[in-house]
Design a protein around this motif. Structure first.
Motif, short mmCIF file in Angstrom:
data_model
loop_
_atom_site.label_atom_id
_atom_site.label_comp_id
_atom_site.label_asym_id
_atom_site.label_seq_id
_atom_site.Cartn_x
_atom_site.Cartn_y
_atom_site.Cartn_z
N THR A 93 0.84 -1.19 0.00
CA THR A 93 0.00 0.00 0.00
C THR A 93 0.88 1.25 0.00
O THR A 93 2.02 1.23 0.45
N SER A 94 0.30 2.30 -0.53
CA SER A 94 0.96 3.60 -0.55
C SER A 94 -0.13 4.66 -0.55
O SER A 94 -1.25 4.40 -1.00
N LYS A 95 0.19 5.84 -0.07
CA LYS A 95 -0.78 6.94 -0.08
C LYS A 95 -0.51 7.83 -1.28
O LYS A 95 0.63 8.09 -1.63
N VAL A 96 -1.60 8.29 -1.90
CA VAL A 96 -1.50 9.16 -3.07
C VAL A 96 -2.46 10.32 -2.91
O VAL A 96 -3.62 10.14 -2.54
N GLU A 97 -1.95 11.50 -3.20
CA GLU A 97 -2.78 12.71 -3.20
C GLU A 97 -3.18 12.99 -4.64
O GLU A 97 -2.33 13.15 -5.51
N PHE A 126 -1.85 11.39 -17.00
CA PHE A 126 -1.45 12.76 -16.67
C PHE A 126 -0.38 12.79 -15.60
O PHE A 126 -0.33 11.91 -14.73
N LEU A 127 0.44 13.81 -15.64
CA LEU A 127 1.39 14.11 -14.57
C LEU A 127 1.23 15.59 -14.25
O LEU A 127 1.47 16.44 -15.11
N ALA A 128 0.80 15.87 -13.02
CA ALA A 128 0.65 17.26 -12.57
C ALA A 128 1.57 17.49 -11.37
O ALA A 128 2.67 18.00 -11.51
N ASN A 129 1.14 17.03 -10.19
CA ASN A 129 1.97 17.23 -9.00
C ASN A 129 2.90 16.05 -8.72
O ASN A 129 3.74 16.12 -7.85
N GLU A 134 4.75 9.03 -7.62
CA GLU A 134 5.51 8.77 -6.39
C GLU A 134 4.92 7.59 -5.63
O GLU A 134 5.65 6.74 -5.12
N GLY A 135 3.58 7.52 -5.56
CA GLY A 135 2.92 6.41 -4.88
C GLY A 135 3.17 5.08 -5.57
O GLY A 135 3.44 4.07 -4.93
N LEU A 136 3.10 5.08 -6.91
CA LEU A 136 3.38 3.86 -7.67
C LEU A 136 4.84 3.44 -7.50
O LEU A 136 5.13 2.26 -7.33
N ALA A 137 5.74 4.40 -7.53
CA ALA A 137 7.16 4.10 -7.35
C ALA A 137 7.41 3.50 -5.96
O ALA A 137 8.23 2.58 -5.81
N LYS A 156 1.96 18.25 -17.29
CA LYS A 156 1.79 19.70 -17.11
C LYS A 156 3.14 20.24 -16.64
O LYS A 156 3.47 20.18 -15.46
N GLY A 157 3.92 20.73 -17.60
CA GLY A 157 5.27 21.18 -17.32
C GLY A 157 5.35 22.39 -16.41
O GLY A 157 6.40 22.65 -15.82
N PHE A 158 4.25 23.10 -16.25
CA PHE A 158 4.22 24.28 -15.39
C PHE A 158 3.91 23.92 -13.94
O PHE A 158 3.86 24.78 -13.07
N GLN A 159 3.71 22.64 -13.66
CA GLN A 159 3.52 22.17 -12.30
C GLN A 159 4.75 21.39 -11.87
O GLN A 159 5.60 21.04 -12.69
#
Length: 195
Positions: A93-97, A126-129, A134-137, A156-159
């Motif tokens: 398990t891992s936590k994801v926001e 998608f990749l934003a934050n 990180e959770g999957l890793a 989203k390169g601006f995030q």
């Protein structure tokens, strides 16, 4: 990937709060012909890597992950967002926001499907934050498997997510990196667009 960028420009909708809606072709209604091209591009980009599992997170990443897995001839494992009765026994398990949903949740993978000896490619829409990756890793690390890299359809390169993932040492391949979006004009600029 020009085909993808053209589709985002044509059919993507910019909403308040830096939200890019691509649900007409990517993550609600799925254009399977486009998915085939996305799968081929990830296969090309990770051709040098030894991969025997694709890992994604439910739900939007599953369709893309399946098409990518067909290119590599490997199974897809997807992290579930809720413990269910049919996942019994030991789990990672891992936590994801979630940026999209604005909440934190646990992701779960049964230990029987991920472990030492696996060479894992993460795939997501998608990749934003960067929190989902990180959770999957973290799941891959906990399992003793080897994380080969991550493939993202739209970043989203601006995030901060892409920079954080790259800084952590994960090989990241994004097919379209959005540098800016203007809700008023509907303009989307990509990282490698000509100035």
């Amino acid at each position: 990937m020009e085909l993808l960028k053209e589709r985002i420009r044509r059919d993507g909708k910019i909403k308040a709060g830096n939200v890019l809606k691509v649900d007409s072709f990517l993550n609600h209604q799925m254009d399977t012909d486009l998915f085939q091209e996305i799968g081929k591009e990830f296969k090309r980009r990770f051709a040098d890597a030894e991969i025997n599992k694709i890992l994604t997170i439910e739900a939007s990443g599953i369709g893309i992950a399946c098409v990518v897995a067909q290119q590599f001839h490997v199974p897809v494992v997807f992290a579930k967002k809720n413990q269910t009765k049919n996942i019994a026994g030991d789990v990672y398990t891992s936590k994801v926001e979630s940026y999209t949903h604005g909440r934190t949740y646990d992701i779960i993978v049964a230990k029987e499907f991920l472990g030492a000896g696996d060479k894992v490619l993460l795939i997501d829409d998608f990749l934003a934050n960067g929190k989902a990756l990180e959770g999957l890793a973290a799941l891959v690390q906990a399992s003793g498997a080897e994380l080969v890299g991550a493939g993202i359809v739209i970043e989203k390169g601006f995030q901060v997510g892409g920079d954080a993932i790259r800084a952590s040492g994960i090989r990241l391949e994004s097919l379209a990196i959005v540098d800016s979006m203007d809700e008023e004009s509907g303009t989307i600029t990509f990282r490698d667009d000509e100035a």
